[in-house]
Motif scaffolding. Structure first.
Motif, PDB file in Angstrom:
ATOM      1  N   LEU A  96     -13.265 -58.585 -54.668  1.00  0.00           N
ATOM      2  CA  LEU A  96     -13.705 -57.630 -53.656  1.00  0.00           C
ATOM      3  C   LEU A  96     -15.224 -57.489 -53.682  1.00  0.00           C
ATOM      4  CD1 LEU A  96     -10.966 -54.886 -54.148  1.00  0.00           C
ATOM      5  CD2 LEU A  96     -11.048 -56.682 -52.412  1.00  0.00           C
ATOM      6  N   LEU A  97     -15.795 -57.484 -54.895  1.00  0.00           N
ATOM      7  CA  LEU A  97     -17.249 -57.444 -55.022  1.00  0.00           C
ATOM      8  C   LEU A  97     -17.878 -58.708 -54.441  1.00  0.00           C
ATOM      9  CD1 LEU A  97     -20.032 -56.589 -56.192  1.00  0.00           C
ATOM     10  CD2 LEU A  97     -19.307 -57.653 -58.334  1.00  0.00           C
ATOM     11  N   LEU A  98     -17.319 -59.867 -54.803  1.00  0.00           N
ATOM     12  CA  LEU A  98     -17.897 -61.119 -54.341  1.00  0.00           C
ATOM     13  C   LEU A  98     -17.798 -61.264 -52.825  1.00  0.00           C
ATOM     14  CD1 LEU A  98     -16.665 -63.581 -57.107  1.00  0.00           C
ATOM     15  CD2 LEU A  98     -18.939 -62.609 -56.818  1.00  0.00           C
ATOM     16  N   ILE A  99     -16.692 -60.806 -52.251  1.00  0.00           N
ATOM     17  CA  ILE A  99     -16.545 -60.870 -50.799  1.00  0.00           C
ATOM     18  C   ILE A  99     -17.586 -59.987 -50.116  1.00  0.00           C
ATOM     19  CG2 ILE A  99     -15.047 -60.213 -48.873  1.00  0.00           C
ATOM     20  CD1 ILE A  99     -12.669 -61.116 -50.612  1.00  0.00           C
ATOM     21  N   ARG A 100     -17.714 -58.748 -50.586  1.00  0.00           N
ATOM     22  CA  ARG A 100     -18.691 -57.833 -49.992  1.00  0.00           C
ATOM     23  C   ARG A 100     -20.109 -58.373 -50.154  1.00  0.00           C
ATOM     24  NH1 ARG A 100     -19.363 -52.820 -48.158  1.00  0.00           N
ATOM     25  NH2 ARG A 100     -17.123 -52.537 -48.164  1.00  0.00           N
ATOM     26  N   HIS A 101     -20.402 -58.896 -51.351  1.00  0.00           N
ATOM     27  CA  HIS A 101     -21.737 -59.426 -51.612  1.00  0.00           C
ATOM     28  C   HIS A 101     -22.014 -60.654 -50.745  1.00  0.00           C
ATOM     29  CE1 HIS A 101     -25.297 -60.717 -53.828  1.00  0.00           C
ATOM     30  NE2 HIS A 101     -24.753 -61.923 -53.898  1.00  0.00           N
ATOM     31  N   ALA A 102     -21.032 -61.562 -50.677  1.00  0.00           N
ATOM     32  CA  ALA A 102     -21.228 -62.797 -49.920  1.00  0.00           C
ATOM     33  C   ALA A 102     -21.430 -62.518 -48.441  1.00  0.00           C
ATOM     34  CB  ALA A 102     -20.025 -63.727 -50.128  1.00  0.00           C
ATOM     35  N   VAL A 103     -20.683 -61.557 -47.888  1.00  0.00           N
ATOM     36  CA  VAL A 103     -20.799 -61.246 -46.463  1.00  0.00           C
ATOM     37  C   VAL A 103     -22.101 -60.503 -46.172  1.00  0.00           C
ATOM     38  CG1 VAL A 103     -19.795 -59.900 -44.577  1.00  0.00           C
ATOM     39  CG2 VAL A 103     -18.316 -61.258 -46.059  1.00  0.00           C
ATOM     40  N   ASP A 210     -18.420 -57.146 -40.296  1.00  0.00           N
ATOM     41  CA  ASP A 210     -17.249 -56.349 -40.681  1.00  0.00           C
ATOM     42  C   ASP A 210     -15.957 -57.142 -40.473  1.00  0.00           C
ATOM     43  OD1 ASP A 210     -18.787 -54.205 -41.425  1.00  0.00           O
ATOM     44  OD2 ASP A 210     -18.551 -53.134 -39.526  1.00  0.00           O
ATOM     45  N   ALA A 211     -15.914 -57.930 -39.407  1.00  0.00           N
ATOM     46  CA  ALA A 211     -14.726 -58.746 -39.151  1.00  0.00           C
ATOM     47  C   ALA A 211     -14.561 -59.808 -40.232  1.00  0.00           C
ATOM     48  CB  ALA A 211     -14.834 -59.396 -37.775  1.00  0.00           C
ATOM     49  N   TRP A 212     -15.663 -60.469 -40.610  1.00  0.00           N
ATOM     50  CA  TRP A 212     -15.608 -61.435 -41.707  1.00  0.00           C
ATOM     51  C   TRP A 212     -15.096 -60.768 -42.979  1.00  0.00           C
ATOM     52  CZ3 TRP A 212     -16.032 -66.553 -42.324  1.00  0.00           C
ATOM     53  CH2 TRP A 212     -16.579 -67.317 -41.298  1.00  0.00           C
ATOM     54  N   ARG A 213     -15.657 -59.615 -43.305  1.00  0.00           N
ATOM     55  CA  ARG A 213     -15.277 -58.923 -44.535  1.00  0.00           C
ATOM     56  C   ARG A 213     -13.803 -58.525 -44.499  1.00  0.00           C
ATOM     57  NH1 ARG A 213     -18.562 -55.095 -44.002  1.00  0.00           N
ATOM     58  NH2 ARG A 213     -20.324 -56.190 -44.970  1.00  0.00           N
ATOM     59  N   HIS A 214     -13.363 -57.978 -43.365  1.00  0.00           N
ATOM     60  CA  HIS A 214     -11.967 -57.552 -43.236  1.00  0.00           C
ATOM     61  C   HIS A 214     -11.013 -58.734 -43.372  1.00  0.00           C
ATOM     62  CE1 HIS A 214      -8.426 -55.446 -41.701  1.00  0.00           C
ATOM     63  NE2 HIS A 214      -8.249 -56.454 -40.875  1.00  0.00           N
ATOM     64  N   ASN A 215     -11.321 -59.827 -42.717  1.00  0.00           N
ATOM     65  CA  ASN A 215     -10.438 -60.999 -42.745  1.00  0.00           C
ATOM     66  C   ASN A 215     -10.371 -61.622 -44.145  1.00  0.00           C
ATOM     67  OD1 ASN A 215      -9.882 -60.717 -40.018  1.00  0.00           O
ATOM     68  ND2 ASN A 215     -11.528 -62.103 -39.391  1.00  0.00           N
ATOM     69  N   VAL A 217     -10.950 -60.073 -47.046  1.00  0.00           N
ATOM     70  CA  VAL A 217     -10.216 -59.155 -47.933  1.00  0.00           C
ATOM     71  C   VAL A 217      -8.719 -59.242 -47.653  1.00  0.00           C
ATOM     72  CG1 VAL A 217      -9.813 -56.723 -48.456  1.00  0.00           C
ATOM     73  CG2 VAL A 217     -12.145 -57.580 -48.319  1.00  0.00           C
ATOM     74  N   ALA A 218      -8.343 -59.298 -46.380  1.00  0.00           N
ATOM     75  CA  ALA A 218      -6.923 -59.406 -46.026  1.00  0.00           C
ATOM     76  C   ALA A 218      -6.326 -60.706 -46.557  1.00  0.00           C
ATOM     77  CB  ALA A 218      -6.756 -59.326 -44.512  1.00  0.00           C
ATOM     78  N   LEU A 219      -7.072 -61.803 -46.451  1.00  0.00           N
ATOM     79  CA  LEU A 219      -6.599 -63.077 -46.984  1.00  0.00           C
ATOM     80  C   LEU A 219      -6.428 -63.012 -48.492  1.00  0.00           C
ATOM     81  CD1 LEU A 219      -5.939 -66.102 -46.660  1.00  0.00           C
ATOM     82  CD2 LEU A 219      -8.405 -66.560 -46.820  1.00  0.00           C
ATOM     83  N   TYR A 220      -7.389 -62.407 -49.178  1.00  0.00           N
ATOM     84  CA  TYR A 220      -7.321 -62.275 -50.637  1.00  0.00           C
ATOM     85  C   TYR A 220      -6.090 -61.472 -51.058  1.00  0.00           C
ATOM     86  CZ  TYR A 220      -8.254 -60.049 -55.115  1.00  0.00           C
ATOM     87  OH  TYR A 220      -8.130 -59.545 -56.380  1.00  0.00           O
ATOM     88  N   ILE A 221      -5.879 -60.333 -50.420  1.00  0.00           N
ATOM     89  CA  ILE A 221      -4.728 -59.488 -50.766  1.00  0.00           C
ATOM     90  C   ILE A 221      -3.422 -60.213 -50.474  1.00  0.00           C
ATOM     91  CG2 ILE A 221      -3.526 -57.345 -50.190  1.00  0.00           C
ATOM     92  CD1 ILE A 221      -6.253 -56.072 -49.702  1.00  0.00           C
ATOM     93  N   ALA A 222      -3.368 -60.932 -49.358  1.00  0.00           N
ATOM     94  CA  ALA A 222      -2.152 -61.672 -49.005  1.00  0.00           C
ATOM     95  C   ALA A 222      -1.846 -62.754 -50.034  1.00  0.00           C
ATOM     96  CB  ALA A 222      -2.303 -62.288 -47.615  1.00  0.00           C
ATOM     97  N   LEU A 223      -2.879 -63.444 -50.528  1.00  0.00           N
ATOM     98  CA  LEU A 223      -2.660 -64.491 -51.528  1.00  0.00           C
ATOM     99  C   LEU A 223      -2.159 -63.903 -52.850  1.00  0.00           C
ATOM    100  CD1 LEU A 223      -5.785 -66.761 -50.898  1.00  0.00           C
ATOM    101  CD2 LEU A 223      -3.398 -67.306 -50.390  1.00  0.00           C
ATOM    102  N   VAL A 224      -2.735 -62.781 -53.264  1.00  0.00           N
ATOM    103  CA  VAL A 224      -2.302 -62.149 -54.522  1.00  0.00           C
ATOM    104  C   VAL A 224      -0.860 -61.675 -54.406  1.00  0.00           C
ATOM    105  CG1 VAL A 224      -2.673 -60.195 -56.070  1.00  0.00           C
ATOM    106  CG2 VAL A 224      -4.630 -61.497 -55.224  1.00  0.00           C
ATOM    107  N   ILE A 225      -0.554 -60.962 -53.326  1.00  0.00           N
ATOM    108  CA  ILE A 225       0.820 -60.463 -53.139  1.00  0.00           C
ATOM    109  C   ILE A 225       1.791 -61.629 -52.982  1.00  0.00           C
ATOM    110  CG2 ILE A 225       2.326 -59.164 -51.586  1.00  0.00           C
ATOM    111  CD1 ILE A 225       0.004 -57.307 -51.005  1.00  0.00           C
TER     112      ILE A 225
END
Length: 257
Positions: A96-103, A210-215, A217-225
């Motif tokens: 989550l940190l890396l996604i926010r930082h990268a975006v 914001d769209a990049w960040r949302h997408n 994060v959603a992809l990351y959560i979907a992969l973990v679940i």
């Protein structure tokens, strides 16, 4: 193969831990001055935004995350010690940190020409109300890396003797980083009678970022679940097949006798 995977996990983890350590140190430099922290940020950008640095950092992050998904899927027993639960929780927060930082920095710089410095970053975090989130996300990633390194090296006598010093580093670095950020925030507020608007390049493209960040994060959560559910389903099927086999053996044994 397990040995190779463990070594890959350790190597990629060390790269990410180094990144976090330098990030924390850079924030801590703000205790002395905003200018000193800015010079540290310039060096960090030269390191991590170069082609070798980019491949090293994001390659290590992708590899470490892939191995984490492999571990989640392959786990048969979820009875973990408290230390392992804390390490798992802390590790899952790191992307989550890396996604926010990268975006917010790398993607904004690559797509829209945003040139980050600490004054602009602090203004952005204050106006968006995410300065607390930024600090909160650094600490779990640092905790995860330090715990992982400790679990790997705790069997060595020299490492056990150094435990008090290592504990001081574990606790001290996030605190110094937070103090540096607070000091930089105070310096930025003192420089302006009223806080200026964030960089226009970020404002104009905020919806896209914001769209990049949302997408992501959603992809990351979907992969973990997905990895967790697939592993649990696999475990349930294995248990069901074993029970069916045992039941078949029990029912066929009297007939054979």
């Amino acid at each position: 193969m397990q040995l190779v995977l463990r070594r890959l996990q350790l190597t990629s983890g060390l790269v990410l831990l180094t990144y976090l350590f330098l990030h924390l140190v850079n924030h801590a430099l703000g205790i002395w001055s905003l200018d000193l922290a800015g010079r540290g940020l310039t060096l960090a950008i030269r390191l991590w935004h170069s082609w070798p640095g980019t491949l090293l950092l994001y390659g290590a992050a992708s590899l470490h995350f892939s191995l984490a998904l492999h571990t989640i899927y392959g786990r048969r027993d979820w009875t973990l010690t408290p230390t392992e639960w804390v390490r798992l929780w802390a590790g899952l927060s790191l992307p989550l940190l890396l996604i926010r930082h990268a975006v917010s920095t790398r993607l904004a710089a690559s797509l829209y020409g945003f040139e980050p410095n600490y004054e602009r970053i602090v203004i952005l975090l204050i106006t968006s109300g995410t300065q607390g989130l930024q600090l909160a996300l650094l600490a779990p990633g640092w905790l995860h890396g330090c715990l992982g390194l400790w679990l790997r090296l705790r069997h060595y006598p020299a490492v056990r003797r150094a435990k008090p010093a290592l504990l001081a580093v574990l606790v001290g670095m996030p605190l110094l980083s937070a103090a540096g950020f607070v000091r930089m925030k105070q310096a930025v507020l003192a420089m302006h009678a009223s806080l200026p608007a964030p960089d226009p390049k970020l404002v104009d493209h905020q919806a896209s970022l914001d769209a990049w960040r949302h997408n992501l994060v959603a992809l990351y959560i979907a992969l973990v679940i997905g990895a967790l559910v697939a592993g649990l389903l696999r475990n349930w099927l294995e248990v069901r097949m074993l029970r069916a086999r045992d039941l078949k053996q029990v029912t066929t044994s009297p007939a054979e006798n």
